[in-house]
Design a protein around this motif. Structure first.
Motif, PDB file in Angstrom:
ATOM      1  N   PRO B  12       0.844  -1.208   0.000  1.00 15.56           N
ATOM      2  CA  PRO B  12       0.000   0.000   0.000  1.00 15.56           C
ATOM      3  C   PRO B  12       0.876   1.254   0.000  1.00 15.56           C
ATOM      4  CG  PRO B  12      -0.582  -1.487   1.800  1.00 15.56           C
ATOM      5  CD  PRO B  12       0.668  -2.023   1.204  1.00 15.56           C
ATOM      6  N   CYS B  13       0.371   2.305  -0.632  1.00 12.16           N
ATOM      7  CA  CYS B  13       1.158   3.540  -0.728  1.00 12.16           C
ATOM      8  C   CYS B  13       1.334   4.168   0.653  1.00 12.16           C
ATOM      9  CB  CYS B  13       0.469   4.529  -1.659  1.00 12.16           C
ATOM     10  SG  CYS B  13       1.450   6.006  -1.934  1.00 12.16           S
ATOM     11  N   PHE B  14       2.557   4.593   0.958  1.00 12.16           N
ATOM     12  CA  PHE B  14       2.837   5.188   2.259  1.00 12.16           C
ATOM     13  C   PHE B  14       3.242   6.657   2.127  1.00 12.16           C
ATOM     14  CE2 PHE B  14       7.162   4.680   1.014  1.00 12.16           C
ATOM     15  CZ  PHE B  14       7.212   3.452   0.380  1.00 12.16           C
ATOM     16  N   MET B  15       3.206   7.192   0.892  1.00 16.50           N
ATOM     17  CA  MET B  15       3.589   8.588   0.677  1.00 16.50           C
ATOM     18  C   MET B  15       2.335   9.461   0.718  1.00 16.50           C
ATOM     19  SD  MET B  15       6.900   8.307  -0.058  1.00 16.50           S
ATOM     20  CE  MET B  15       7.421   9.727  -0.992  1.00 16.50           C
ATOM     21  N   GLU B  16       2.540  10.698   1.129  1.00 10.09           N
ATOM     22  CA  GLU B  16       1.413  11.616   1.198  1.00 10.09           C
ATOM     23  C   GLU B  16       1.373  12.464  -0.074  1.00 10.09           C
ATOM     24  OE1 GLU B  16      -0.068  15.194   4.034  1.00 10.09           O
ATOM     25  OE2 GLU B  16       1.414  13.805   4.860  1.00 10.09           O
ATOM     26  N   ALA B  17       0.210  12.477  -0.732  1.00 14.05           N
ATOM     27  CA  ALA B  17       0.077  13.321  -1.929  1.00 14.05           C
ATOM     28  C   ALA B  17      -0.121  14.763  -1.482  1.00 14.05           C
ATOM     29  CB  ALA B  17      -1.107  12.858  -2.755  1.00 14.05           C
ATOM     30  N   ARG B  18       0.629  15.677  -2.108  1.00 13.18           N
ATOM     31  CA  ARG B  18       0.536  17.089  -1.724  1.00 13.18           C
ATOM     32  C   ARG B  18       0.125  17.887  -2.958  1.00 13.18           C
ATOM     33  NH1 ARG B  18       5.726  20.158   0.783  1.00 13.18           N
ATOM     34  NH2 ARG B  18       5.467  18.584   2.384  1.00 13.18           N
ATOM     35  N   GLN B  19      -0.976  18.634  -2.807  1.00  9.53           N
ATOM     36  CA  GLN B  19      -1.453  19.397  -3.962  1.00  9.53           C
ATOM     37  C   GLN B  19      -0.522  20.590  -4.223  1.00  9.53           C
ATOM     38  OE1 GLN B  19      -5.575  20.396  -3.707  1.00  9.53           O
ATOM     39  NE2 GLN B  19      -5.846  19.930  -5.873  1.00  9.53           N
ATOM     40  N   ASP B  20      -0.139  20.750  -5.469  1.00 10.59           N
ATOM     41  CA  ASP B  20       0.725  21.858  -5.860  1.00 10.59           C
ATOM     42  C   ASP B  20       0.209  22.333  -7.222  1.00 10.59           C
ATOM     43  OD1 ASP B  20       2.742  23.443  -6.992  1.00 10.59           O
ATOM     44  OD2 ASP B  20       4.300  22.453  -5.805  1.00 10.59           O
ATOM     45  N   ARG B  21      -0.629  23.386  -7.169  1.00 11.29           N
ATOM     46  CA  ARG B  21      -1.320  23.807  -8.400  1.00 11.29           C
ATOM     47  C   ARG B  21      -0.343  24.167  -9.511  1.00 11.29           C
ATOM     48  NH1 ARG B  21      -6.575  24.091  -7.195  1.00 11.29           N
ATOM     49  NH2 ARG B  21      -7.161  24.561  -5.064  1.00 11.29           N
ATOM     50  N   GLU B  22       0.728  24.855  -9.131  1.00 14.94           N
ATOM     51  CA  GLU B  22       1.698  25.300 -10.136  1.00 14.94           C
ATOM     52  C   GLU B  22       2.344  24.104 -10.837  1.00 14.94           C
ATOM     53  OE1 GLU B  22       5.632  28.077 -10.260  1.00 14.94           O
ATOM     54  OE2 GLU B  22       4.341  28.272  -8.509  1.00 14.94           O
ATOM     55  N   LEU B  23       2.751  23.146 -10.017  1.00 20.40           N
ATOM     56  CA  LEU B  23       3.404  21.945 -10.558  1.00 20.40           C
ATOM     57  C   LEU B  23       2.433  21.161 -11.445  1.00 20.40           C
ATOM     58  CD1 LEU B  23       5.934  20.033 -10.415  1.00 20.40           C
ATOM     59  CD2 LEU B  23       4.748  18.863  -8.566  1.00 20.40           C
ATOM     60  N   GLU B  24       1.196  21.017 -10.970  1.00 19.17           N
ATOM     61  CA  GLU B  24       0.217  20.245 -11.738  1.00 19.17           C
ATOM     62  C   GLU B  24      -0.146  20.949 -13.044  1.00 19.17           C
ATOM     63  OE1 GLU B  24      -2.996  18.691  -9.233  1.00 19.17           O
ATOM     64  OE2 GLU B  24      -1.546  18.735  -7.610  1.00 19.17           O
ATOM     65  N   ALA B  25      -0.193  22.275 -12.994  1.00 16.98           N
ATOM     66  CA  ALA B  25      -0.466  23.027 -14.229  1.00 16.98           C
ATOM     67  C   ALA B  25       0.691  22.837 -15.209  1.00 16.98           C
ATOM     68  CB  ALA B  25      -0.652  24.503 -13.903  1.00 16.98           C
ATOM     69  N   TYR B  26       1.913  22.820 -14.673  1.00 13.68           N
ATOM     70  CA  TYR B  26       3.096  22.609 -15.520  1.00 13.68           C
ATOM     71  C   TYR B  26       3.020  21.223 -16.187  1.00 13.68           C
ATOM     72  CZ  TYR B  26       7.988  21.818 -16.782  1.00 13.68           C
ATOM     73  OH  TYR B  26       9.139  21.506 -17.460  1.00 13.68           O
ATOM     74  N   ALA B  27       2.648  20.214 -15.390  1.00 13.22           N
ATOM     75  CA  ALA B  27       2.536  18.853 -15.936  1.00 13.22           C
ATOM     76  C   ALA B  27       1.468  18.803 -17.030  1.00 13.22           C
ATOM     77  CB  ALA B  27       2.200  17.867 -14.823  1.00 13.22           C
TER      78      ALA B  27
END
Lengths: 266, 365
Positions: B12-27
């Motif tokens: 199971p995933c043990f990392m925490e997803a962190r929202q980053d609008r700038e990064l996601e827009a770049y992707a």
């Protein structure tokens, strides 16, 4: 006449549609079988990767076994670990066959787990003995330390297993382990009917001979000088008096492994 | 749809997803589609950006055709047993108009001989670089060249394998959940939007063109590797990634070099070890000390974090996904989130770079 022609065309169409549907069903069945075979091949390839290096498995899948017999063996430096049960013969005469098989299977499983956990691979079970290699399947410059860690894990697993056996009123098992590092020929070895990825050379013989010295010295894990020179100071070793062994001209210097003292991470 | 990796154990995933609008827009701008996986790496920008920028379909390939590059990505993800990346490559192929049967057929073809010799040679080379390591890759490189690939095309194959090796380790070590990606072709909204998504995917894929060579600091570690791609758009992308990795401060530069040293020693890649050894000397660790700590993966000279991460780097060389994921999860007790993500990124990049460098740096340009 026209009605008969209509019926005939209708029948012909019905036959064609039926044939087309059957064809589709057959194709679907064949496709499912092909998919299942492809998945099985993938699983088989992954399983084979535990028995031979990736390059050998690729050749096996691509060219088949017969072509592989042409594959040249490679000279490699490998660490061999040889383990044998102490007092097995006496125990085997006392225990019921079914119980003996269960005890042995439990022993093999625990020892194999300890070996795999430290990146070794079990080459073969020889009676109650185990021959394992480190650095044979993939390059491993840390193979000697891995082998000694595996031996220590085998010792710990054996202690746990003996607790379980004692609860059932069964005798305790003791294992002797010999470890040596050296070069030899690695490759597919065997007859046309039966081949295996093996390692041939003096290294294996010496590991087996050193294992017999565990009885002489009254210890459970012995390593040779070739292994000791690869270890860092975290392994506590005791030098044993040199001993002659069968097939080796010079007395063999060996070291008993007491334990590994790993400094704690702050 | 059932995949060839469906039976691979995955923690199971043990990392925490962190929202980053700038990064996601770049992707989204770069890839044409949202990339939810980058959220898991958002705390360390160079790792997240590398996961976006080192996709070969976005202007990095000049000589290698995209179809072969897709096959290489698929086969490397399969060899590395990365369920997430394998499902992602399959999903992209499905979006592009291949039905599920066709995708499965391609997977089956990968094990056959009826592919064109040059594609077959590229796939064999991909297998060798990612799985067998340098010992087999040199021979496969020669076979690829004999099959008609130019030196520049062969280097692009090597880079494509390296990017897949990076992505595979990154997503596997962090145990990014693969099931949503595996289910993409089964979801009704995805099926309805497929033509639109296919257009977006096609629109954002573009061929690269030759670029002016970027002058590099000659003594930067792996400058020789970057220079091997001089004139290709790969050179500035790789240089930027390496530079950002070395300058990021969550782990020390020496710690990162030691992790590269472990991968170099383990493969083994002699040219890489020379490179790392020189760089370590500049960090104050002399040749004997460096050799000793790489031999034992431990030593009194090491900091507690280095003592943790050298064995971890070793674990990423030849791994089983679940075992690597358990080891990564255990590191959380000792490292901050940023340090953990950077450690995963460095190990993934070291594997990618050293596997490629073992062949590319050993070849005359």
């Amino acid at each position: 006449m026209a009605a008969m022609l209509g019926v005939a065309i209708g029948v012909a169409l019905a036959v064609l549609v039926t044939m087309w549907l059957q064809q589709r069903r057959t194709s679907a069945v064949l496709q499912r079988q092909l998919d299942a075979a492809a998945e099985e091949l993938q699983r088989l390839q992954q399983a084979c990767a535990r028995l031979a290096p990736a390059g050998v498995v690729d050749r096996l899948v691509a060219d088949g076994v017969n072509e592989l017999s042409e594959m040249p063996a490679q000279r490699k430096v490998v660490t061999a670990l040889f383990a044998d049960l102490v007092g097995y013969t006496a125990m085997s005469e006392r225990l019921d066959a079914a119980v003996l098989a269960r005890v042995l299977n439990g022993y093999f499983q625990r020892m194999s787990d300890a070996i795999h956990e430290h990146r070794g691979h079990v080459s073969t079970f020889l009676g109650d003995g185990i021959l394992a290699y480190f650095g044979a399947l993939q390059p491993n410059p840390w193979q000697s330390a891995d082998a000694v860690r595996a031996a220590l894990a085998m010792r710990a697993a054996m202690a746990d297993y003996n607790h379980e056996l004692a609860h059932e009123g069964l005798p305790a098992l003791n294992v002797g382990i010999g470890i040596h590092r050296g070069s030899g020929l690695a490759g597919l070895i065997g007859s046309r009917e039966r081949m295996e990825y093996g390692f041939v050379g003096r290294t294996v013989n010496l590991a087996a001979r050193v294992q017999t010295l565990t009885r002489t010295h009254g210890v459970d894990i012995l390593v040779t000088e070739a292994v000791r020179s690869e270890l860092d100071g975290s392994f506590e070793l005791d030098a044993m008096p040199p001993e002659m062994v069968k097939g080796i001209a010079e007395p063999v210097v060996s070291y008993a492994v007491r334990e590994r003292v790993a400094a704690k991470i702050q | 749809m059932s995949t060839a990796l469906a039976n691979v154990s995955w923690e199971p995933c043990f990392m925490e997803a962190r929202q980053d609008r700038e990064l996601e827009a770049y992707a989204r701008r770069r890839m044409g589609l949202p990339n939810a996986a980058v959220r898991y790496f958002a705390a360390v920008p160079w790792v997240a950006r590398t996961a976006i920028d080192l996709h070969v379909e976005f202007g990095l390939l000049v000589h290698l055709d995209q179809n072969t590059a897709d096959l290489v990505g698929l086969i490397v993800s399969q060899e590395n047993a990365c369920r997430f990346c394998f499902a992602a490559v399959r999903a992209v192929m499905w979006f592009q108009g291949m039905d599920r049967e066709r995708v499965q057929h391609i997977e089956q073809e990968l094990a056959r001989h009826d592919l064109p010799p040059r594609v077959r040679a590229a796939i064999d080379y991909a297998r060798s670089q990612s799985r067998t390591g340098p010992s087999g890759a040199h021979g496969a490189w020669t076979a690829l060249r004999h099959a008609g690939a130019s030196a520049a095309e062969a280097r692009e194959v090597a880079f494509t394998v390296a990017t897949a090796d990076f992505a595979n380790r990154l997503h596997t070590a962090a145990a990014i959940p693969p099931v949503p990606m595996e289910r993409v072709p089964e979801l009704l909204p995805m099926r309805l939007l497929r033509p639109l998504i296919a257009r977006l995917v096609r629109k954002h894929r573009w061929r690269g063109s030759a670029v002016t060579p970027v002058p590099l600091v000659p003594d930067a570690p792996y400058a020789q590797l970057v220079n091997a791609f001089a004139g290709s758009p790969i050179a500035p992308a790789l240089a930027r990634t390496m530079n950002e990795m070395w300058t990021s401060s969550h782990l020390s530069r020496r710690c990162k070099l030691l992790m590269f040293g472990v991968i170099s020693r383990g493969l083994p890649c002699e040219v890489c070890e020379i490179e790392v050894s020189r760089a370590l000397q500049r960090e104050g660790l002399d040749g004997d000390a460096a050799s000793r700590v790489l031999t034992h993966l431990d030593g009194p000279e090491l900091t507690p974090i280095e003592r943790l991460l050298m064995p971890y780097a070793r674990e990423t060389l030849w791994y089983q996904p679940a075992q690597l994921q358990r080891h990564t999860r255990a590191l959380r007790e000792h490292l901050s989130t940023e340090q953990l993500i950077e450690a995963i990124g460095v190990a993934a990049l070291a594997n990618a770079v050293c596997r490629m460098a073992a062949v590319v740096m050993a070849e005359p340009a």
